[in-house]
Design a protein around this motif. Structure first.
Motif, PDB file in Angstrom:
ATOM      1  N   UNK A   2       0.863  -1.186   0.000  1.00 30.62           N
ATOM      2  CA  UNK A   2       0.000   0.000   0.000  1.00 30.62           C
ATOM      3  C   UNK A   2       0.894   1.228   0.000  1.00 30.62           C
ATOM      4  N   UNK A   3       0.736   2.077  -1.001  1.00 28.06           N
ATOM      5  CA  UNK A   3       1.553   3.274  -1.107  1.00 28.06           C
ATOM      6  C   UNK A   3       0.775   4.532  -0.750  1.00 28.06           C
ATOM      7  N   UNK A  34      -4.339  12.049  -7.223  1.00 22.14           N
ATOM      8  CA  UNK A  34      -3.871  10.727  -6.823  1.00 22.14           C
ATOM      9  C   UNK A  34      -3.797   9.780  -8.021  1.00 22.14           C
ATOM     10  N   UNK A  35      -4.797   9.828  -8.895  1.00 26.03           N
ATOM     11  CA  UNK A  35      -4.800   8.965 -10.076  1.00 26.03           C
ATOM     12  C   UNK A  35      -3.633   9.300 -10.996  1.00 26.03           C
ATOM     13  N   UNK A  61       1.554   7.607 -13.222  1.00 29.93           N
ATOM     14  CA  UNK A  61       2.968   7.912 -13.461  1.00 29.93           C
ATOM     15  C   UNK A  61       3.856   6.826 -12.857  1.00 29.93           C
ATOM     16  N   UNK A  62       3.556   6.396 -11.633  1.00 30.35           N
ATOM     17  CA  UNK A  62       4.325   5.334 -11.001  1.00 30.35           C
ATOM     18  C   UNK A  62       4.187   4.029 -11.777  1.00 30.35           C
TER      19      UNK A  62
END
Length: 101
Positions: free
Chosen positions: A4-5, A56-57, A62-63
């Motif tokens: 969980x990030x 957040x999305x 991007x990650x």
């Protein structure tokens, strides 16, 4: 299993003070339509939450793109290695190998 990030929790839309603070000043704000005021506060809260979710999305995608690019690079390196091993395997002739006694 992924770690969980980020934790996203809903916030209350209308749990804030609608009326100005009574700080003892003689200036008071008159409100013509209280229902419209409450609806506007709720709408602003909803828009604020949608903006936060969009942010957040964006960071999430991007990650994800960064991780997928790393997987792509590793896959290309593995494919190159497999191609070179395939060439060596096809060129191998077991009859020419000397067997020790």
């Amino acid at each position: 299993m992924p770690f969980i990030q980020k934790v996203v929790e809903p916030k209350f839309l209308c749990r804030r003070r609608v009326w100005p603070k009574d700080d003892g000043s003689s200036r008071q704000t008159e409100v013509d339509d209280e229902l419209e005021l409450v609806v506007n506060v709720a709408l602003c809260g909803a828009l604020r939450q949608l903006s936060s979710i969009a942010t957040h999305a964006d960071t999430l995608f991007k990650d994800l793109r960064t991780e997928l690019d790393a997987v792509r690079v590793r896959t290309e390196a593995l494919r190159t290695r497999m191609d070179s091993l395939e060439v060596k395997a096809l060129a191998f002739n077991p009859r020419t190998v000397a067997v020790r006694k």
